[in-house]
Design a protein around this motif. Structure first.
Motif, PDB file in Angstrom:
ATOM      1  N   VAL A   1       0.843  -1.182   0.000  1.00 41.88           N
ATOM      2  CA  VAL A   1       0.000   0.000   0.000  1.00 41.88           C
ATOM      3  C   VAL A   1       0.880   1.234   0.000  1.00 41.88           C
ATOM      4  O   VAL A   1       1.857   1.315   0.732  1.00 41.88           O
ATOM      5  CB  VAL A   1      -0.930   0.011   1.235  1.00 41.88           C
ATOM      6  N   SER A   2       0.517   2.189  -0.814  1.00 40.49           N
ATOM      7  CA  SER A   2       1.264   3.437  -0.875  1.00 40.49           C
ATOM      8  C   SER A   2       0.694   4.435   0.112  1.00 40.49           C
ATOM      9  O   SER A   2      -0.467   4.375   0.483  1.00 40.49           O
ATOM     10  CB  SER A   2       1.174   4.031  -2.272  1.00 40.49           C
ATOM     11  N   SER A   3       1.537   5.353   0.516  1.00 36.36           N
ATOM     12  CA  SER A   3       1.111   6.448   1.365  1.00 36.36           C
ATOM     13  C   SER A   3       0.905   7.674   0.490  1.00 36.36           C
ATOM     14  O   SER A   3       1.622   7.888  -0.483  1.00 36.36           O
ATOM     15  CB  SER A   3       2.180   6.733   2.418  1.00 36.36           C
ATOM     16  N   ALA A   4      -0.090   8.495   0.846  1.00 34.26           N
ATOM     17  CA  ALA A   4      -0.391   9.664   0.030  1.00 34.26           C
ATOM     18  C   ALA A   4      -0.983  10.762   0.893  1.00 34.26           C
ATOM     19  O   ALA A   4      -1.606  10.496   1.909  1.00 34.26           O
ATOM     20  CB  ALA A   4      -1.368   9.282  -1.076  1.00 34.26           C
ATOM     21  N   PHE A   5      -0.760  12.007   0.469  1.00 33.22           N
ATOM     22  CA  PHE A   5      -1.414  13.137   1.111  1.00 33.22           C
ATOM     23  C   PHE A   5      -1.526  14.286   0.121  1.00 33.22           C
ATOM     24  O   PHE A   5      -0.860  14.311  -0.913  1.00 33.22           O
ATOM     25  CB  PHE A   5      -0.687  13.578   2.388  1.00 33.22           C
ATOM     26  N   GLU A   6      -2.417  15.210   0.437  1.00 31.32           N
ATOM     27  CA  GLU A   6      -2.629  16.409  -0.366  1.00 31.32           C
ATOM     28  C   GLU A   6      -2.256  17.611   0.472  1.00 31.32           C
ATOM     29  O   GLU A   6      -2.515  17.634   1.676  1.00 31.32           O
ATOM     30  CB  GLU A   6      -4.091  16.484  -0.792  1.00 31.32           C
ATOM     31  N   ILE A   7      -1.649  18.606  -0.157  1.00 32.67           N
ATOM     32  CA  ILE A   7      -1.191  19.778   0.587  1.00 32.67           C
ATOM     33  C   ILE A   7      -1.390  21.041  -0.253  1.00 32.67           C
ATOM     34  O   ILE A   7      -1.261  21.005  -1.474  1.00 32.67           O
ATOM     35  CB  ILE A   7       0.292  19.622   1.006  1.00 32.67           C
ATOM     36  N   GLU A   8      -1.707  22.132   0.427  1.00 40.34           N
ATOM     37  CA  GLU A   8      -1.802  23.442  -0.207  1.00 40.34           C
ATOM     38  C   GLU A   8      -0.552  24.227   0.168  1.00 40.34           C
ATOM     39  O   GLU A   8      -0.171  24.279   1.341  1.00 40.34           O
ATOM     40  CB  GLU A   8      -3.042  24.194   0.287  1.00 40.34           C
ATOM     41  N   VAL A   9       0.087  24.836  -0.822  1.00 38.21           N
ATOM     42  CA  VAL A   9       1.347  25.547  -0.597  1.00 38.21           C
ATOM     43  C   VAL A   9       1.234  26.965  -1.150  1.00 38.21           C
ATOM     44  O   VAL A   9       0.700  27.172  -2.240  1.00 38.21           O
ATOM     45  CB  VAL A   9       2.528  24.812  -1.269  1.00 38.21           C
ATOM     46  N   ASP A  10       1.749  27.933  -0.384  1.00 39.67           N
ATOM     47  CA  ASP A  10       1.915  29.303  -0.848  1.00 39.67           C
ATOM     48  C   ASP A  10       3.404  29.557  -1.015  1.00 39.67           C
ATOM     49  O   ASP A  10       4.188  29.333  -0.087  1.00 39.67           O
ATOM     50  CB  ASP A  10       1.350  30.307   0.166  1.00 39.67           C
ATOM     51  N   PHE A  11       3.807  30.008  -2.202  1.00 41.82           N
ATOM     52  CA  PHE A  11       5.202  30.338  -2.467  1.00 41.82           C
ATOM     53  C   PHE A  11       5.377  31.853  -2.369  1.00 41.82           C
ATOM     54  O   PHE A  11       4.556  32.613  -2.893  1.00 41.82           O
ATOM     55  CB  PHE A  11       5.619  29.870  -3.865  1.00 41.82           C
ATOM     56  N   ASN A  12       6.458  32.297  -1.715  1.00 40.49           N
ATOM     57  CA  ASN A  12       6.725  33.728  -1.601  1.00 40.49           C
ATOM     58  C   ASN A  12       8.204  33.943  -1.295  1.00 40.49           C
ATOM     59  O   ASN A  12       8.966  32.987  -1.122  1.00 40.49           O
ATOM     60  CB  ASN A  12       5.836  34.370  -0.523  1.00 40.49           C
TER      61      ASN A  12
END
Length: 174
Positions: free
Chosen positions: A45-56
């Motif tokens: 089984v693979s591990s996975a996640f979703e993330i929101e990123v702000d670049f500055n």
């Protein structure tokens, strides 16, 4: 002509009727399958996640995210990162990084690298990153999938194929 055809047919029959050594016995199969019983194989089984990123400029147009305690990442595992690129007819379109955007004054590249403990998202290219509009730097969504090396027989450019091949049904939101 009939003699040549007959000779060719006889020659083909001789070649196809030859047999060689049987070869070594293969590994045992899964319990319950035909042949000698073996041990059940584990589901990878693979591990996975979703993330929101702000670049500055404050973060150097980069963000590093630790996998966290829910992940056990081995040295041979591979991390893939997909970016939410656009939405068409209510469906999110995901693209495998790196992805490039060409502007009149340079190129922007969304990229990543990874270690056994974290993944880093970053902007690169020839474009002056400080001149980018917020649409290119703020609220960028990424999906991170850690794949055991045993599962690399899948088209990694297709997020749905990767999810299906690795039994991923949802993403943890970070």
């Amino acid at each position: 002509m009939k003699k040549i055809a007959s000779l060719l047919f006889l020659f083909a029959m001789v070649l196809t009727s030859c047999t060689g050594d049987q070869g070594p016995v293969g590994p045992p199969g899964l319990t319950g399958s035909p042949g000698a019983p073996g041990e059940d194989g584990g589901i990878i089984v693979s591990s996975a996640f979703e993330i929101e990123v702000d670049f500055n400029t404050d973060n150097g147009f980069s963000h590093t995210e630790a996998y966290g305690n829910n992940f056990e990442v081995h040295e041979t595992d591979v991390t893939l990162v997909y970016m939410s690129w656009e939405t068409i007819d209510g469906k999110d379109i995901w693209r495998l990084l790196p992805q490039s955007v060409i502007f009149d004054d340079g190129t922007l590249v969304y990229n990543y690298d990874f270690t056994q403990t974290d993944v880093r998202f970053f902007l690169d290219g020839t474009k002056n990153l400080t001149t980018l509009d917020d649409e290119w730097t703020q609220k960028q969504f990424f999906r991170v999938v850690v794949i055991p090396a045993d599962n690399l027989g899948v088209d990694v450019s297709n997020l749905n194929a990767v999810m299906e091949a690795n039994n991923i049904t949802n993403f943890e939101i970070k």
